[in-house]
Design a protein around this motif. Sequence first.
Motif, PDB file in Angstrom:
ATOM      1  N   ARG A  33      34.068 -21.780  95.927  1.00 33.97           N
ATOM      2  CA  ARG A  33      33.757 -22.781  96.954  1.00 33.97           C
ATOM      3  C   ARG A  33      34.038 -22.215  98.339  1.00 33.97           C
ATOM      4  O   ARG A  33      35.112 -21.669  98.589  1.00 33.97           O
ATOM      5  N   GLY A  34      33.060 -22.339  99.219  1.00 32.49           N
ATOM      6  CA  GLY A  34      33.246 -21.932 100.600  1.00 32.49           C
ATOM      7  C   GLY A  34      33.215 -20.440 100.851  1.00 32.49           C
ATOM      8  O   GLY A  34      33.456 -20.006 101.982  1.00 32.49           O
ATOM      9  N   GLU A  35      32.874 -19.616  99.858  1.00 29.84           N
ATOM     10  CA  GLU A  35      32.850 -18.170 100.076  1.00 29.84           C
ATOM     11  C   GLU A  35      31.427 -17.671 100.264  1.00 29.84           C
ATOM     12  O   GLU A  35      30.450 -18.335  99.892  1.00 29.84           O
ATOM     13  N   ILE A  36      31.311 -16.485 100.837  1.00 26.06           N
ATOM     14  CA  ILE A  36      30.034 -15.780 100.918  1.00 26.06           C
ATOM     15  C   ILE A  36      30.112 -14.593  99.972  1.00 26.06           C
ATOM     16  O   ILE A  36      30.916 -13.676 100.168  1.00 26.06           O
ATOM     17  N   LEU A  37      29.302 -14.623  98.933  1.00 27.40           N
ATOM     18  CA  LEU A  37      29.214 -13.535  97.969  1.00 27.40           C
ATOM     19  C   LEU A  37      27.875 -12.841  98.147  1.00 27.40           C
ATOM     20  O   LEU A  37      26.827 -13.486  98.062  1.00 27.40           O
ATOM     21  N   ALA A  38      27.905 -11.546  98.418  1.00 26.60           N
ATOM     22  CA  ALA A  38      26.672 -10.775  98.563  1.00 26.60           C
ATOM     23  C   ALA A  38      26.361 -10.062  97.258  1.00 26.60           C
ATOM     24  O   ALA A  38      27.253  -9.489  96.620  1.00 26.60           O
ATOM     25  N   VAL A  39      25.085 -10.110  96.853  1.00 29.47           N
ATOM     26  CA  VAL A  39      24.611  -9.355  95.698  1.00 29.47           C
ATOM     27  C   VAL A  39      23.708  -8.251  96.241  1.00 29.47           C
ATOM     28  O   VAL A  39      22.675  -8.522  96.855  1.00 29.47           O
ATOM     29  N   VAL A  40      24.122  -7.004  96.021  1.00 27.60           N
ATOM     30  CA  VAL A  40      23.455  -5.851  96.619  1.00 27.60           C
ATOM     31  C   VAL A  40      22.817  -5.000  95.532  1.00 27.60           C
ATOM     32  O   VAL A  40      23.403  -4.798  94.461  1.00 27.60           O
ATOM     33  N   GLY A  41      21.647  -4.496  95.810  1.00 28.81           N
ATOM     34  CA  GLY A  41      20.971  -3.589  94.889  1.00 28.81           C
ATOM     35  C   GLY A  41      19.600  -3.267  95.431  1.00 28.81           C
ATOM     36  O   GLY A  41      19.059  -3.987  96.275  1.00 28.81           O
ATOM     37  N   GLU A  42      19.022  -2.181  94.943  1.00 26.79           N
ATOM     38  CA  GLU A  42      17.686  -1.818  95.406  1.00 26.79           C
ATOM     39  C   GLU A  42      16.639  -2.661  94.701  1.00 26.79           C
ATOM     40  O   GLU A  42      16.941  -3.426  93.770  1.00 26.79           O
ATOM     41  N   SER A  43      15.401  -2.532  95.130  1.00 28.03           N
ATOM     42  CA  SER A  43      14.313  -3.304  94.534  1.00 28.03           C
ATOM     43  C   SER A  43      14.209  -3.006  93.045  1.00 28.03           C
ATOM     44  O   SER A  43      14.242  -1.844  92.634  1.00 28.03           O
ATOM     45  N   GLY A  44      14.100  -4.060  92.245  1.00 23.59           N
ATOM     46  CA  GLY A  44      14.010  -3.896  90.807  1.00 23.59           C
ATOM     47  C   GLY A  44      15.332  -4.013  90.084  1.00 23.59           C
ATOM     48  O   GLY A  44      15.378  -3.921  88.852  1.00 23.59           O
ATOM     49  N   SER A  45      16.406  -4.253  90.816  1.00 22.19           N
ATOM     50  CA  SER A  45      17.726  -4.332  90.176  1.00 22.19           C
ATOM     51  C   SER A  45      17.971  -5.679  89.512  1.00 22.19           C
ATOM     52  O   SER A  45      18.871  -5.807  88.692  1.00 22.19           O
ATOM     53  N   GLY A  46      17.204  -6.708  89.879  1.00 13.57           N
ATOM     54  CA  GLY A  46      17.352  -8.023  89.269  1.00 13.57           C
ATOM     55  C   GLY A  46      18.066  -9.034  90.137  1.00 13.57           C
ATOM     56  O   GLY A  46      18.268 -10.177  89.728  1.00 13.57           O
ATOM     57  N   LYS A  47      18.403  -8.657  91.368  1.00  7.90           N
ATOM     58  CA  LYS A  47      19.196  -9.556  92.219  1.00  7.90           C
ATOM     59  C   LYS A  47      18.421 -10.814  92.609  1.00  7.90           C
ATOM     60  O   LYS A  47      19.005 -11.911  92.636  1.00  7.90           O
ATOM     61  N   SER A  48      17.147 -10.699  92.915  1.00 13.10           N
ATOM     62  CA  SER A  48      16.366 -11.887  93.273  1.00 13.10           C
ATOM     63  C   SER A  48      16.179 -12.814  92.078  1.00 13.10           C
ATOM     64  O   SER A  48      16.143 -14.040  92.231  1.00 13.10           O
ATOM     65  N   THR A  49      16.077 -12.240  90.884  1.00 13.39           N
ATOM     66  CA  THR A  49      15.956 -13.062  89.690  1.00 13.39           C
ATOM     67  C   THR A  49      17.220 -13.879  89.474  1.00 13.39           C
ATOM     68  O   THR A  49      17.155 -15.036  89.035  1.00 13.39           O
ATOM     69  N   VAL A  50      18.376 -13.307  89.788  1.00 18.94           N
ATOM     70  CA  VAL A  50      19.625 -14.063  89.707  1.00 18.94           C
ATOM     71  C   VAL A  50      19.545 -15.293  90.609  1.00 18.94           C
ATOM     72  O   VAL A  50      19.900 -16.403  90.213  1.00 18.94           O
ATOM     73  N   GLY A  51      19.063 -15.102  91.841  1.00 19.91           N
ATOM     74  CA  GLY A  51      18.939 -16.222  92.766  1.00 19.91           C
ATOM     75  C   GLY A  51      17.988 -17.284  92.264  1.00 19.91           C
ATOM     76  O   GLY A  51      18.243 -18.488  92.415  1.00 19.91           O
ATOM     77  N   ARG A  52      16.908 -16.873  91.639  1.00 20.48           N
ATOM     78  CA  ARG A  52      15.925 -17.836  91.146  1.00 20.48           C
ATOM     79  C   ARG A  52      16.418 -18.591  89.918  1.00 20.48           C
ATOM     80  O   ARG A  52      16.019 -19.730  89.688  1.00 20.48           O
ATOM     81  N   VAL A  53      17.278 -17.972  89.138  1.00 27.30           N
ATOM     82  CA  VAL A  53      17.889 -18.694  88.019  1.00 27.30           C
ATOM     83  C   VAL A  53      18.839 -19.755  88.548  1.00 27.30           C
ATOM     84  O   VAL A  53      18.850 -20.906  88.079  1.00 27.30           O
ATOM     85  N   ILE A  54      19.645 -19.386  89.546  1.00 23.16           N
ATOM     86  CA  ILE A  54      20.618 -20.328  90.111  1.00 23.16           C
ATOM     87  C   ILE A  54      19.916 -21.536  90.720  1.00 23.16           C
ATOM     88  O   ILE A  54      20.391 -22.667  90.607  1.00 23.16           O
ATOM     89  N   THR A  55      18.771 -21.312  91.369  1.00 24.73           N
ATOM     90  CA  THR A  55      18.040 -22.410  92.000  1.00 24.73           C
ATOM     91  C   THR A  55      17.049 -23.072  91.042  1.00 24.73           C
ATOM     92  O   THR A  55      16.233 -23.886  91.466  1.00 24.73           O
TER      93      THR A  55
END
Length: 337
Positions: free
Chosen positions: A47-69
Motif C-alpha cells: 500500500r502506498g509504494e511505487i514498485l517498478a517492473v523493469v525489463g526489455e521488450s518481450g520480457s512479459g512486464k506489460s502482460t503482468v500489468g494487463r493481468v492486474i487490470t
Amino acid sequence: MGEVTNIMALENLQVHFPGRGGMLSNLFGRPAAHVRAIDGVDLTVRRGEILAVVGESGSGKSTVGRVITKLVQPTGGKLVFDGRDMTSVEGLALRPYRHRVQMIFQDAYQALNPRHTIFDIVAEGVRSLHLVSGHEAIMQRVAKSLAAAGLNAPQDFFARFPHELSGGQRQRVVIAGALAVEPELIVADEPVSMLDVSIRAQILQVLIDLRTQRNMALLFITHDLPVAWSIADRIAVMYLGRIVEIGSADDITFNPKHPYTVALRDATPKVRPMINADPLPGLNGEVPSAARIPTGCRFHPRCPLAMDRCRQEEPPVVDVGPHHQSACWLAGTSQHS
C-alpha cells in the motif's frame, strides 16, 4: 509505525498464449508451441509504494500489468487484491475492482477517443461506475482530476479534443482519467517513454506527488532502469516471463546481484558513470521466444554469465541482502558486484 500490508499479490502467475504452427506442423497435426509470456511470477505491491517492473521488450512486464487490470486472463496462478482472490472474477462483478485499480497506457493518443472531448474522456469512468450523480458533481470531479494531473485551468480543456493537445498534455489527460475514479492502485505501462525528456520529468513528478497526496500504490512498468530508480521504492527485474531479481531501487541499480540486471545497468549510459565496477558482457540480439527454450536452460540464451549448470536446472530465488532477492547460481559472489 504500523505494519506494512500488501494491496496486491501475484502467486505463481502464468500466462501462456497459443503459438502459430508452421506449415509442416499443421500438415502433420502437431500442436503449436505456446508462448510463455509469464511463467511463474510471484510479486507483491505494498500500500502506498511505487514498485517498478523493469525489463526489455518481450520480457512479459506489460502482460503482468494487463493481468492486474483484468485485461488478460491468466493461464494459471492467482491474482489477490486486498486479500480477495480476483483471478476468476468477470463481468459486472468487476465493477468495484475497476473503481480501485486503473491503468495508464503507453500511447496516450491511442488511448484517447479522438471523437470525444477531454471532459467526456475523463468523465467516462465516473459515469460508467456510477461514482457520483448529477452533472455538476461530475464536472467538479473532472476538474479536480485534470488539476491533479498537472493541467492548470482545467475548465479550459473541457471542450477540447485530443488532437488539439501536445503529447505531454494528452498523457496528463490519460492520468486524469485514471485518477477520476479515485483508485488505490494504478498500473502505469511505459507512461513516459514517448515523451520529451523535459516533459518526462514533469510527468514522473506528478506520479510521485499523487502517491504522496493520496497514499496510492503504483506499479510502474518501464524498460529504462534510470527512470525506474528515479521514481520507485523497489524494482523487480523481469526476464523471459520471470522475476530474476527484486530489491530496493538503490540495491538493484547500484548493487545488482544477477548478471542480467548488471547488463541492463551497463547498457544505460546515465547510470554507468555513477558506478565503479568491472564491465560485463552486454546483451546482444532479441529476447528469445520462451516457446523455443527447453526446460532447464531458460536463463542461458542471453545471460552474460551463463554456465553449464544453467542448462541443467533453473536457479532458485535466494536472499542476497535485506529485502533483496536474485535468481542466479552466482548470487552473492563478487562477479555481480
